[in-house]
Scaffold this motif. Structure first.
Motif, PDB file in Angstrom:
ATOM      1  N   GLU A 178      10.844   3.977  -1.004  1.00 12.18           N
ATOM      2  CA  GLU A 178      10.765   4.703  -0.740  1.00 12.18           C
ATOM      3  C   GLU A 178      11.334   5.369  -2.014  1.00 12.18           C
ATOM      4  OE1 GLU A 178      11.255   6.906   2.453  1.00 12.18           O
ATOM      5  OE2 GLU A 178      10.943   8.522   1.343  1.00 12.18           O
ATOM      6  N   MET A 179      10.607   6.226  -2.642  1.00 16.64           N
ATOM      7  CA  MET A 179      10.195   6.870  -3.914  1.00 16.64           C
ATOM      8  C   MET A 179      10.946   8.469  -4.274  1.00 16.64           C
ATOM      9  SD  MET A 179       8.005   3.916  -5.510  1.00 16.64           S
ATOM     10  CE  MET A 179       6.558   5.063  -5.112  1.00 16.64           C
ATOM     11  N   ASN A 180      11.916   9.092  -4.409  1.00 13.12           N
ATOM     12  CA  ASN A 180      12.469   9.751  -4.560  1.00 13.12           C
ATOM     13  C   ASN A 180      12.572  10.776  -5.937  1.00 13.12           C
ATOM     14  OD1 ASN A 180      12.197  10.574  -1.657  1.00 13.12           O
ATOM     15  ND2 ASN A 180      14.376  10.043  -1.274  1.00 13.12           N
ATOM     16  N   SER A 181      12.113  11.758  -6.416  1.00 12.13           N
ATOM     17  CA  SER A 181      12.825  12.704  -7.805  1.00 12.13           C
ATOM     18  C   SER A 181      12.303  11.366  -8.905  1.00 12.13           C
ATOM     19  CB  SER A 181      13.718  12.427  -7.846  1.00 12.13           C
ATOM     20  OG  SER A 181      14.931  12.895  -7.108  1.00 12.13           O
ATOM     21  N   LEU A 182      10.587  11.307  -8.185  1.00 11.27           N
ATOM     22  CA  LEU A 182      10.075  10.101  -9.336  1.00 11.27           C
ATOM     23  C   LEU A 182       9.722  11.165 -10.490  1.00 11.27           C
ATOM     24  CD1 LEU A 182       7.184   9.627  -6.964  1.00 11.27           C
ATOM     25  CD2 LEU A 182       8.275   7.422  -8.019  1.00 11.27           C
ATOM     26  N   LYS A 183       9.225  10.147 -11.733  1.00  8.80           N
ATOM     27  CA  LYS A 183       9.823  10.170 -13.230  1.00  8.80           C
ATOM     28  C   LYS A 183       8.220   9.505 -13.635  1.00  8.80           C
ATOM     29  CE  LYS A 183      14.783  10.158 -14.110  1.00  8.80           C
ATOM     30  NZ  LYS A 183      15.797   9.809 -14.189  1.00  8.80           N
ATOM     31  N   TYR A 208       1.151  -0.946  -0.054  1.00 10.60           N
ATOM     32  CA  TYR A 208      -0.013  -0.004   0.223  1.00 10.60           C
ATOM     33  C   TYR A 208       0.889   1.199  -0.539  1.00 10.60           C
ATOM     34  CZ  TYR A 208       0.579  -0.332   5.198  1.00 10.60           C
ATOM     35  OH  TYR A 208       1.706  -0.673   6.048  1.00 10.60           O
ATOM     36  N   GLY A 209       0.494   2.417  -0.269  1.00 12.60           N
ATOM     37  CA  GLY A 209       1.042   3.259  -0.214  1.00 12.60           C
ATOM     38  C   GLY A 209       1.244   4.261  -1.417  1.00 12.60           C
ATOM     39  N   SER A 247       7.595  12.332  -4.684  1.00 11.33           N
ATOM     40  CA  SER A 247       8.230  11.028  -3.587  1.00 11.33           C
ATOM     41  C   SER A 247       6.868  10.636  -2.575  1.00 11.33           C
ATOM     42  CB  SER A 247       8.740  12.230  -2.143  1.00 11.33           C
ATOM     43  OG  SER A 247      10.429  12.696  -2.702  1.00 11.33           O
ATOM     44  N   LEU A 248       7.207   9.455  -2.752  1.00  9.12           N
ATOM     45  CA  LEU A 248       6.088   8.785  -2.470  1.00  9.12           C
ATOM     46  C   LEU A 248       7.009   7.365  -1.419  1.00  9.12           C
ATOM     47  CD1 LEU A 248       3.514   7.986  -4.625  1.00  9.12           C
ATOM     48  CD2 LEU A 248       2.971   8.681  -2.593  1.00  9.12           C
ATOM     49  N   ARG A 249       5.975   7.262  -0.540  1.00 12.46           N
ATOM     50  CA  ARG A 249       7.133   5.830   0.269  1.00 12.46           C
ATOM     51  C   ARG A 249       5.918   4.591   0.317  1.00 12.46           C
ATOM     52  NH1 ARG A 249       8.939   5.148   6.915  1.00 12.46           N
ATOM     53  NH2 ARG A 249       6.242   4.964   6.664  1.00 12.46           N
ATOM     54  N   LEU A 250       6.417   3.730  -0.138  1.00 10.70           N
ATOM     55  CA  LEU A 250       5.395   2.014  -0.439  1.00 10.70           C
ATOM     56  C   LEU A 250       5.898   1.365   0.869  1.00 10.70           C
ATOM     57  CD1 LEU A 250       5.693   1.370  -4.053  1.00 10.70           C
ATOM     58  CD2 LEU A 250       3.560   3.395  -2.851  1.00 10.70           C
ATOM     59  N   SER A 251       4.793   1.440   1.253  1.00 12.97           N
ATOM     60  CA  SER A 251       4.465   0.213   2.415  1.00 12.97           C
ATOM     61  C   SER A 251       4.592  -1.279   1.996  1.00 12.97           C
ATOM     62  CB  SER A 251       4.384   0.018   3.835  1.00 12.97           C
ATOM     63  OG  SER A 251       4.953   1.424   4.333  1.00 12.97           O
ATOM     64  N   CYS A 252       4.851  -2.772   3.067  1.00 13.22           N
ATOM     65  CA  CYS A 252       4.174  -4.451   2.458  1.00 13.22           C
ATOM     66  C   CYS A 252       4.576  -4.958   3.169  1.00 13.22           C
ATOM     67  CB  CYS A 252       5.318  -5.020   1.739  1.00 13.22           C
ATOM     68  SG  CYS A 252       5.398  -6.449   1.274  1.00 13.22           S
ATOM     69  N   THR A 253       3.179  -5.371   3.982  1.00  7.85           N
ATOM     70  CA  THR A 253       3.221  -5.966   5.050  1.00  7.85           C
ATOM     71  C   THR A 253       3.198  -7.284   4.403  1.00  7.85           C
ATOM     72  OG1 THR A 253       0.636  -6.102   4.884  1.00  7.85           O
ATOM     73  CG2 THR A 253       1.426  -4.577   6.487  1.00  7.85           C
ATOM     74  N   ALA A 254       4.088  -8.139   5.788  1.00  2.20           N
ATOM     75  CA  ALA A 254       3.981  -9.134   5.549  1.00  2.20           C
ATOM     76  C   ALA A 254       3.888 -10.122   6.852  1.00  2.20           C
ATOM     77  CB  ALA A 254       5.675  -9.779   5.421  1.00  2.20           C
ATOM     78  N   SER A 255       2.934 -11.367   6.453  1.00  2.00           N
ATOM     79  CA  SER A 255       1.919 -12.257   7.975  1.00  2.00           C
ATOM     80  C   SER A 255       2.685 -13.685   7.318  1.00  2.00           C
ATOM     81  CB  SER A 255       1.387 -11.658   7.767  1.00  2.00           C
ATOM     82  OG  SER A 255       0.352 -11.775   7.527  1.00  2.00           O
ATOM     83  N   GLY A 256       2.287 -14.597   7.689  1.00  2.00           N
ATOM     84  CA  GLY A 256       2.099 -16.137   8.374  1.00  2.00           C
ATOM     85  C   GLY A 256       4.084 -16.215   7.968  1.00  2.00           C
TER      86      GLY A 256
END
Length: 120
Positions: free
Chosen positions: A80-85, A6-7, A16-25
């Motif tokens: 973490e994504m910066n200087s997006l194109k 998500y994110g 900029s954007l920051r994506l996150s990923c949850t892991a379970s199991g």
């Protein structure tokens, strides 16, 4: 292993954007956690990955702009994504592997993906 990314969202070029990923199991068998992306009409491509021993690798197309990190205490992986194109526009997926590879076929479990759109 269950993953959820998500994110994503809409951002202007240079932003900029920051994506996150949850892991379970059953994550104890996971060695590498990675990010991939797929743009419309294109094949899924590797973005970045990190191992539980601290190794990281990043695709040349995003090197210097994107950073992958993992917070094992929270069970979260970040991109973490910066200087997006505009060419970064794609659906971004998180995935896990028992090995160390940038090939998508080496990854066993995948999240559902989150859309990132970069406007020019």
């Amino acid at each position: 292993v269950q993953l959820q990314a998500y994110g994503g969202g809409l951002v202007q070029a240079g932003g900029s954007l920051r994506l996150s990923c949850t892991a379970s199991g059953r994550t104890y068998n996971v060695y590498t956690r990675g990010w991939f992306r797929q743009a419309p009409g294109k094949e899924r491509e590797f973005v970045a990955a990190s191992t539980r021993t601290g190794l990281t690798m990043t695709a040349d197309s995003v090197k210097g702009r994107f950073t992958v990190s993992i917070d094992y205490a929270k069970g979260l992986m970040y991109l973490e994504m910066n200087s997006l194109k505009p060419e970064d526009t794609a659906i971004y997926y998180c995935a896990t592997s028992g090995g160390w590879s940038r090939r998508s076929t080496a990854y066993d479990y995948w999240g559902q993906g989150t859309q990132v759109t970069v406007s020019s």
